[in-house]
Structures are given as structure tokens and as C-alpha cells.
Scaffold this active site. Structure first.
Site, PDB file in Angstrom:
ATOM      1  N   HIS A 100       0.839  -1.200   0.000  1.00  0.00           N
ATOM      2  CA  HIS A 100       0.000   0.000   0.000  1.00  0.00           C
ATOM      3  C   HIS A 100       0.874   1.250   0.000  1.00  0.00           C
ATOM      4  O   HIS A 100       0.573   2.241   0.673  1.00  0.00           O
ATOM      5  CB  HIS A 100      -0.935   0.014   1.220  1.00  0.00           C
ATOM      6  CG  HIS A 100      -2.013  -1.008   1.166  1.00  0.00           C
ATOM      7  ND1 HIS A 100      -2.742  -1.404   2.283  1.00  0.00           N
ATOM      8  CD2 HIS A 100      -2.511  -1.738   0.141  1.00  0.00           C
ATOM      9  CE1 HIS A 100      -3.627  -2.321   1.933  1.00  0.00           C
ATOM     10  NE2 HIS A 100      -3.511  -2.535   0.644  1.00  0.00           N
ATOM     11  N   ASN A 116      -7.004   0.756   3.560  1.00  0.00           N
ATOM     12  CA  ASN A 116      -6.718   0.408   2.166  1.00  0.00           C
ATOM     13  C   ASN A 116      -6.860   1.639   1.278  1.00  0.00           C
ATOM     14  O   ASN A 116      -7.871   2.333   1.331  1.00  0.00           O
ATOM     15  CB  ASN A 116      -7.669  -0.691   1.690  1.00  0.00           C
ATOM     16  CG  ASN A 116      -7.748  -1.843   2.677  1.00  0.00           C
ATOM     17  OD1 ASN A 116      -8.275  -1.689   3.768  1.00  0.00           O
ATOM     18  ND2 ASN A 116      -7.223  -2.988   2.299  1.00  0.00           N
TER      19      ASN A 116
END
Length: 567
Positions: free
Chosen positions: A502, A545
Site C-alpha cells: 500500500h 486500504n
């Protein structure tokens, strides 16, 4: 959709653009997009749907290049939708492992003291002739590497195997954004609709409801909720299947638009910049199947190849603003797996819920020897504890496939729950990915497997990061202990840096040219027709996320592209 197979003809204007092996005329299009993941597809769909058709070509209006191959009959589909993987989620682990290609691998110890005879060995006591195996990176320090960072080169990108988790960012995760929060919220809503986010698909699952109730009762002030997932219920109710969203979901009917062209297994090598006007004149693209180079001319260029490959392309194009690759943040990750407590399994067996009773009876009648009162088709739990100021990390308590954490033969997967806690990192200018040697004006000496400048990480977590990480680990163990006991081999542990995949910030947006690569519309500073997209544009440190946020920024960028096209 057209599948791009450009035809090589004689080159033109090679003096201005440098020749592509001296043999090709440029391919003409309106918008060139590098990358076929959700971000590139967001740009493609928005432009083709929202731009006045009179400003676009009837063919090649949007030309998309993807370095990877198409691995599904459906362009950009999530591979987990196959029946095989929905019946056995752990078998999907191997698909993920096969899809991920490491970014920066330090040199291995290659000295073999027991190798006898006259067999060849690397030179001893020299740094000039280091043995570099399979694209290993002699510039990479192990101590500052994000060793688990990997990329997926395929039509659809990471969305061919992502978890589909799409939580909205907390206000503290957007504090650096140049986009005002009300506008960002509106963009986030549109992004949710585009990728078909739903928080209710798993609500009828016995396991999902059980785990959610346990956590809600145990942590009443933590806002326990279902994960907002990019997923739709299966057309057949109670089939045990769902339909996971992929890049194909984002692309929608655009895939059938005659104005859209997709060229798979084409590497975007570099952009050509006019030395005086700050205009991108063209992009050099290589067909990896033939090694032929092609030049593409467009009115607008969008690079959406991920947090490493996007700055890599800019670097290789000699587009090197001060912030390129810098301000990199990556999430720490704590992980464990638990086996649900016996008392919770008994509570399922003794349920007073008539719907559950009917499902359990049906399962018992069909499988009388099964010791568990959980139907095989019962959907997995998908729960989260969102980021908060008091607990500044994002927690997912669920069952899914990753490149790690498969259950295998150790326990029945119906009683196993995964806990993944993601921690943010401080924003530090020196945390970066770079592509240069000690002489940055020279081309990188080392290249990756695809012939592009080798990425090298320089990332160190701060003392404040480590303190948060330890508190996050303590929180995870508290949550885990409320559910059951640890699955042997999956006790609480911090995962290798980079495994969250990420990464943000490497082409961050902002209002200051010295600390950002692009403006609020994702247009690169100083260039009139170049935009960037992906998690790399996020200027904040995040724990949740990031894909939904990246899609929101892409929607704003696409609107800017359309405005420029219609000028």
C-alpha cells in the site's frame, strides 16, 4: 475495444523525438494511458463517457498500454471469481504468489565453500564483479529495503487478486490533501459506485455474523462493522459464491467501445518532453513479444502504473522533480490467525435463529459425519475495526487469500479467522524509492527484469512509528484473544516491510512544487499534458486500504483531462 497491435512503418520527425529504432511512424490517439489497473480504467471510462464525442477520434480515442498479459477471458477480471478458488480460498494463495514480482532484491551470498574442482565461481574480494542473479539489486541495502514489495504485471494489475477492501479514509488520513474534504467525499462516493462497493453481501453468513457479534460485544466503542467490499452477491442465492470486482468492473461497457484500444505486453519506456514548451510530444512503447518499439502521439498522457513503476517511468523520461520517489509511506502490518473458541461453535450449534437452524439441519442431513455446524457454503467473515484517533490503525478480521497465511491441512478453514492490522508511517522526505546511482544525471547502471531502471528503497520507520506499531500489536492480541486461540505457526508477528503493498506518496499531489510532483488534479507540475494516478498520488500517511482514495483522485484528474481536451 480494439486490441492494439501497432504496425511498424517508417519513422518521422526522429530529430525532435529521437528515433524508435528508426523504423516507425507514430500511432495517433487522443489520450494515452499507461497501466490497466483500476486507476487507468477509471481514467479511460470517465473520459470516454464524459468527454464531448466531437473532441475525440472515432478510433484510438483512448489508447491503453499494459506491460503484462491478459490472464482471463474477461479483460481485467478478478481471478478469484473462478469456482475453484471460491470453493477453496487457500488454493488462491498460489495464484497471488505467482502474480507478484519482487521489486528490489538485495544480492544473495553466492560463495560456495564446498564447490570443488575447476567449477566457475564469482571473483573473491571485489565489488566490481558482483554476481547478480535474476535481477537482484546490488544497490539495495537490506536494512532500508521494503523487501516484500512486489508488483503485478497483468491486464487488470493488482485488481486481479486484491482483497477488494474499500474503506473510506479517516479525516486524519486526508489531512495533507489539496482536495477539500467535502469534494473528496463526493469523489469517494462516485468511486464506490464505479467499483460496486457493498457492505451487506456477507451479512447472512453464520460465521460473519458470529465474529461481528463477538467483536461488537467485546469492543462496544470501536465501531466494529462489515468491511466495505468491492463485491456483488452471486446471481444464485446461497450458492456460497460472490462476484469480486476487478478492473473490468471499473471499465464497464467501455471495454466494448470502438474508441478504446488496449495493447497488452507493451512496456512504456519513456516520455518525450519538448525542451521549451513543457509539453509531452510522445511516448516510446515496446512490444515485449517482438522487441519492436513504437511511438505514440497523444494530446494527453496518463501514467498509472503503481507506486514504483509510475515514478520509474518519469525518472527514465528525465522528468525528475525534487519530490519524485520521496515522501514514501508504507504501512506496517501485524498478522495472526486464530481458531474460534469452542464456546462460539457451540453457540452456533445451539442457535435460536430459525434461518440458521434450517441451514444447519440441511448441512447435517447431507453431511452427517461433519463435526462442525457450519455449512460448507457459508461465506467467510469480513469484519473491520476502522482507524480512529485513539486507535490509529486499520484492522481487518476476516478470511481471505494472501501470499501468506494459508491454513493448509492444519485446521478446518471454517473455524479459522485472519487478523491483519495495518499501521501508518510518519511522512519523511528521505523515505524514498530512487532509480539512480551516485551520479544521478547518468542512466541507471542496473535495470530490472523488464529493462527499466532498477528501483532501490531507502525506508526507515521512525521512533513514533515503532511506538504505534507496538501499541497496534498489543491491540491485535487483545482482539485475537477475544475470539479464540492462535493457529500454530500463525502466532502474532510483524510481517516483512512492504508486504501490505500500500505504498503512497511517490508522485504525491499537493500545492507546493518542491514537496509534490503534481497538483490537486494530478497534473505533473511544469508539464501541460501529463497526469499521474495511483496510490502514489496520495500525499497522506494512511492505514486503511488506499485504492478507493486513489480512484477518487483519478476521477478528479479525469475531469481535468476532459477540460483540457475540450479547450
Amino acid at each position: 475495444m480494439n486490441f492494439g497491435v501497432p504496425q511498424a512503418v517508417d519513422a518521422q520527425d526522429a530529430g525532435t523525438l529521437r528515433s524508435c529504432n528508426g523504423t516507425q511512424l507514430p500511432i495517433q490517439c487522443d489520450v494515452f494511458i499507461a497501466g490497466s489497473g483500476p486507476i487507468g480504467c477509471t481514467y479511460a471510462r470517465e473520459i470516454l463517457e464524459k468527454c464531448d464525442p466531437s473532441y475525440l477520434r472515432p478510433r484510438n480515442a483512448v489508447y491503453m498500454a499494459e506491460i503484462g498479459a491478459q490472464e482471463s477471458p474477461v479483460v481485467g477480471a478478478h481471478l478469484k471469481n473462478a469456482v475453484k478458488y471460491q470453493k477453496d480460498i487457500d488454493s488462491f494463495v498460489h495464484v497471488i504468489q505467482g502474480a507478484l514480482q519482487p521489486v528490489s532484491v538485495p544480492l544473495s551470498a553466492t560463495h560456495q565453500s564446498t564447490l570443488g574442482g575447476n567449477s566457475w565461481t564469482p571473483p573473491v574480494n571485489t565489488t566490481k564483479n558482483q554476481l547478480v542473479i535474476c535481477g537482484q539489486n546490488p544497490q539495495q541495502s537490506r536494512e532500508t529495503n521494503l523487501g516484500a514489495t512486489a508488483v503485478t504485471r497483468a491486464v487488470g494489475g493488482m485488481a486481479t487478486h486484491w482483497t477488494c477492501a474499500c474503506p473510506a479514509p479517516h479525516s486524519e488520513e486526508t489531512s495533507k490533501s489539496p482536495v477539500e474534504r467535502n469534494e473528496l467525499d463526493s469523489l469517494l462516493k462516485r468511486a464506490r459506485d464505479l467499483v460496486k462497493v457493498d457492505s451487506t453481501v456477507f451479512d447472512e453468513s453464520i460465521r460473519h455474523t458470529t465474529v461481528k457479534n463477538i467483536l461488537t460485544d467485546s469492543f462496544p466503542n470501536r465501531n466494529v462493522r462489515s468491511i466495505p467490499l468491492a463485491v456483488q452477491p452471486h446471481v444464485k442465492k446461497n450458492s456460497g459464491f460472490v462476484t469480486w470486482s476487478g478492473s473490468n468492473t471499473v471499465l464497464g461497457d467501455t471495454v466494448n467501445d470502438s474508441r478504446f484500444t488496449l495493447a497488452s505486453e507493451h512496456r512504456v519506456t519513456e516520455l518525450y518532453v519538448h525542451p521549451r514548451t513543457g509539453t509531452i510530444l510522445g511516448v516510446l512503447m515496446r512490444d515485449l513479444k517482438t522487441n519492436n518499439d513504437y511511438l505514440v502521439n497523444a494530446r494527453a498522457y496518463i501514467i498509472a502504473c503503481g507506486a514504483v513503476c509510475t515514478p520509474q517511468i518519469l525518472y527514465n523520461s528525465r522528468i525528475r522533480p525534487p519530490a519524485l520517489g520521496r515522501y514514501l509511506t508504507e504501512q506496517s502490518m501485524a498478522f495472526c490467525q486464530i481458531v474460534l473458541s469452542k464456546k462460539y461453535i457451540e453457540s452456533i450449534q445451539n442457535t435460536s435463529n430459525p434461518i440458521w437452524q434450517a441451514l444447519i439441519k440441511q448441512h447435517r442431513d447431507k453431511h452427517p459425519l461433519d463435526p462442525l455446524p457450519i455449512p460448507f457454503r457459508d461465506l467467510d467473515p469480513q469484519i473491520m475495526i476502522p482507524y480512529s484517533s485513539a486507535f490509529p490503525w486499520h484492522a481487518q478480521i476476516h478470511r481471505d487469500a494472501f501470499s501468506y497465511g494459508d491454513v493448509g491441512p492444519r485446521s478446518d478453514p471454517r473455524v479459522v479467522v485472519d487478523l491483519r492490522f495495518f499501521g501508518k508511517g510518519d511522512i519523511v522526505a528521505e523515505n524514498r524509492v530512487d532509480f539512480s546511482n551516485k551520479e544521478p544525471e547518468k542512466r541507471s547502471e542496473h535495470t530490472d527484469l523488464y529493462g527499466m531502471p532498477q528501483a532501490t528503497f531507502h525506508v526507515v520507520r521512525t521512533d513514533a512509528d515503532r511506538d504505534r506499531d507496538q501499541k497496534m500489536m498489543n491491540d491485535m492480541t487483545t482482539v485475537a484473544n477475544s475470539l479464540g486461540g492462535y493457529l500454530p505457526g500463525s502466532e502474532p508477528q510483524f510481517m516483512e516491510p512492504g508486504l501490505a503493498m500500500h505504498i503512497t506518496g511517490t508522485t504525491r499531489i499537493g500545492s507546493d512544487r518542491t514537496t509534490s510532483v503534481a497538483n490537486a488534479c494530478s497534473k505533473v507540475w511544469g508539464l501541460s499534458n501529463l497526469w499521474v494516478g495511483g496510490n502514489n498520488v496520495i500525499p497522506d500517511s494512511t492505514a486503511s486500504n488506499p485504492t478507493l482514495t486513489s480512484m477518487a483522485y483519478a476521477l478528479k484528474g479525469a475531469a481535468d483531462v476532459i477540460q483540457c481536451l475540450q479547450c
